[in-house]
Design an enzyme around this catalytic site. Structure first.
Site, mmCIF file in Angstrom:
data_model
loop_
_atom_site.group_PDB
_atom_site.id
_atom_site.type_symbol
_atom_site.label_atom_id
_atom_site.label_comp_id
_atom_site.label_asym_id
_atom_site.label_seq_id
_atom_site.Cartn_x
_atom_site.Cartn_y
_atom_site.Cartn_z
ATOM 1 N N ARG A 61 0.841 -1.203 0.000
ATOM 2 C CA ARG A 61 0.000 0.000 0.000
ATOM 3 C C ARG A 61 0.872 1.248 0.000
ATOM 4 N NH1 ARG A 61 -3.713 -1.675 5.007
ATOM 5 N NH2 ARG A 61 -3.130 -3.845 4.674
ATOM 6 N N GLU A 120 -3.691 -10.062 18.813
ATOM 7 C CA GLU A 120 -5.031 -9.511 18.659
ATOM 8 C C GLU A 120 -6.092 -10.529 19.077
ATOM 9 O OE1 GLU A 120 -3.348 -8.405 14.852
ATOM 10 O OE2 GLU A 120 -4.703 -6.705 14.818
#
Ligand code: ADP
Length: 399
Positions: free
Chosen positions: A242, A385
Site C-alpha cells: 500500500r 489480537e
C-alpha cells in the site's frame, strides 16, 4: 472460560479457541476458498495431529460447522462438546463513530455494523457473514461479541481526526480519520505498561505496528490520541503493497496519462505500491533485506523510505504528546527485523533513544531493547489480537 475467536474474510475464516484467563490456546486454524471449493487447516495444540485438507465449503455456515466438528472430534478435538465453548469474539473492521469499545452483539449492533459497510465495503459484510454463520450453527444462546479495529481510536481529539476539506463532508458523511489496528495498539500498550511497571494512565507511548499493513499510534494515558491510518487503511506509512500518504494530484496525473479508472488506480495503490512498488522485488522485508545486501539499490531505497517514514511519524507523535516514555515495535517486521528497528532508532538519537545491540538481536518474546541510559524505553512486544478479542469477550460476557 473458552472463547472462540473468529476473523472472517470474504472467502476465509481464521479462528482460535482461547482461555483468556490462562492465555492458553487450545486450537487454531484457517478455512480458505469458502464459496469456491474449500480448504480447512485445523491445528489442535494438545498433541493431536493437524487436519489439512480440501473439504467442501459452499458458505461460511459450512466453514463454522466444519471447525466445530474438528474441534469436538475424537481425532482432532480439543473439547468434548460444543457446550464447552462459552462465547464467540469476532474481529470487526469498521465501527465508524458508533463504537468506542467492544460490544455484545444484538440486533441493533448488527444494524450499526451494517450501517458502516460503506466505510469498509469488503470487510464489514464478511464480518457480518461470520457472525450470522455462528448464530446459525451454534444457536442464539451462545453470546457473541464484536471487537472493532477502529474503536480504540475513537478517543482521538477532533484536531487529529479532522481532514482539511469542506466540513460538510464530515457533518453529512462522516469523512474523517478513523485509524485501524486498534486491537493491536491497545494490546501492546497494555503489555508495555506492565513491562514498565507503571500505570498506563501515566505513560506516553508510541506503538509501531509494522507488518504487511503498518500503522503508528500515539497513546497518552492509555488512550489513542493520533494514528497514521485514516479513513481507510491505505494511508500513513508506505506498507508492503500500500502506498501510504500520497498527493492526490499525482493520482489524477497517473489516471489521466494512462487512462485508468478509479478502481484500477486504487488497485495499484493498494496492491502494487509500498515497498513492493518502490523495489520491484517483493513486499516481504526479508526479501528486501537480502536484495539490498546483494546490492539492489531499489530494495535499499524501499527500506530507507519505510524507515524514514516511521521515524518522522514517531517524531511527529512525540511532538503531539510533548514527550514519549516508550516506543513499541510489533507485528511481523517490528517483532522480527532487528535491522529495521536499529535503522529507525538511529533517526531518534535526538530523543535520547539508544539501542542495546545484543538485546535487539534477540527474538520471539517481550524485550527491552534500549540501553540502561536510553532516555526513551524501546520495547519489542509480540502482538496478540486474538487474545485481546478473547479478553474483551470474556469481560463483556461475564458482566
Ligand atoms: P499482517 O499485517 O498481514 O498481519 P504480519 O504482521 O504477519 O502481517 O507481518 C508480515 C510481514 O512481516 C512479512 O511480509 C515480512 O515483511 C515481515 N517479516 C516476517 N518475518 C520477518 C523477519 N524475520 N525479518 C524481516 N521481516 C519479517
Amino acid at each position: 472460560m473458552k472463547v472462540l475467536v473468529i476473523n472472517a474474510g470474504s472467502s476465509s475464516l481464521k479462528y482460535q479457541l482461547i482461555d483468556p484467563a490462562t492465555e492458553e490456546v487450545f486450537a487454531k486454524g484457517l478455512c480458505e476458498r469458502i464459496g469456491i471449493g474449500g480448504h480447512l487447516k485445523h491445528t489442535p495444540l494438545n498433541g493431536k495431529p493437524v487436519f489439512d485438507e480440501d473439504i467442501d465449503l459452499p458458505t461460511h455456515n459450512e466453514a463454522i460447522a466444519a471447525v466445530l466438528d474438528k474441534m469436538t472430534s475424537e481425532a482432532y478435538g480439543v473439547v468434548a462438546s460444543m457446550k464447552e465453548i462459552d462465547a464467540v469474539g469476532h474481529r470487526v473492521v469498521h465501527g465508524g463513530e458508533s463504537f468506542a469499545s467492544s460490544v455484545l452483539i444484538t440486533d441493533e449492533v448488527m444494524k450499526a455494523i451494517e450501517d458502516c459497510i460503506p466505510f469498509a465495503p469488503l470487510h464489514n459484510p464478511a464480518n457480518l457473514t461470520g457472525i450470522n454463520a455462528c448464530t446459525e450453527v451454534m444457536g442464539k444462546d451462545v453470546p457473541q461479541v464484536a471487537v472493532f479495529d477502529t474503536s480504540f481510536h475513537q478517543t482521538m481529539p477532533a484536531k487529529a481526526y479532522t481532514y482539511a476539506i469542506p466540513h460538510e463532508y464530515y457533518d453529512n458523511d462522516k469523512i474523517r480519520r478513523y485509524g485501524f489496528h486498534g486491537t493491536s495498539h491497545r494490546y501492546v500498550s497494555g503489555r508495555a505498561a506492565e513491562m514498565l511497571g507503571k500505570p498506563i494512565e501515566e505513560l506516553k507511548l508510541i506503538s509501531c505496528h509494522m507488518g504487511n499493513g503498518s500503522s503508528i499510534c500515539a497513546i497518552e494515558g492509555g488512550k489513542s490520541v493520533d494514528t497514521s491510518m485514516g479513513f481507510t487503511p491505505l494511508v500513513g506509512l508506505p506498507m508492503g503493497t500500500r502506498c501510504g500518504q500520497l498527493d492526490t494530484g499525482a493520482v489524477q496525473f497517473i489516471m489521466n496519462k494512462y487512462g485508468f479508472n478509479i478502481d484500477e488506480m486504487l488497485n495499484i495503490l493498494n496492491k502494487k505500491s509500498g515497498v513492493l512498488g518502490i523495489s520491484g522485488v517483493s513486499s516481504d522485508f526479508r526479501d528486501l533485506d537480502n536484495a539490498a545486501a546483494d546490492g539492489n539499490d531499489r530494495a535499499a531505497l524501499a527500506l530507507d523510505v519505510f524507515n524514514y517514514w516511521v521515524a518522522k511519524t514517531v517524531g511527529g507523535y512525540t511532538a503531539a504528546m510533548n514527550g514519549v516514555d516508550a516506543i513499541i515495535f510489533t507485528a511481523g517486521v517490528g517483532e522480527n527485523s532487528a535491522s529495521t528497528r536499529a535503522a529507525i532508532c538511529e533517526y531518534l538519537g535526538y530523543l535520547g533513544c539508544s539501542v542495546d545491540a545484543e538485546q535487539n538481536s534477540k527474538r520471539g518474546e517481550d524485550l527491552v531493547i534500549s540501553t540502561a541510559d536510553s532516555k526513551v524505553k524501546l520495547l519489542v512486544i509480540p502482538t496478540n489480537e486474538e487474545l485481546m478479542i478473547a479478553m474483551d469477550t470474556a469481560e463483556i460476557v461475564g458482566k
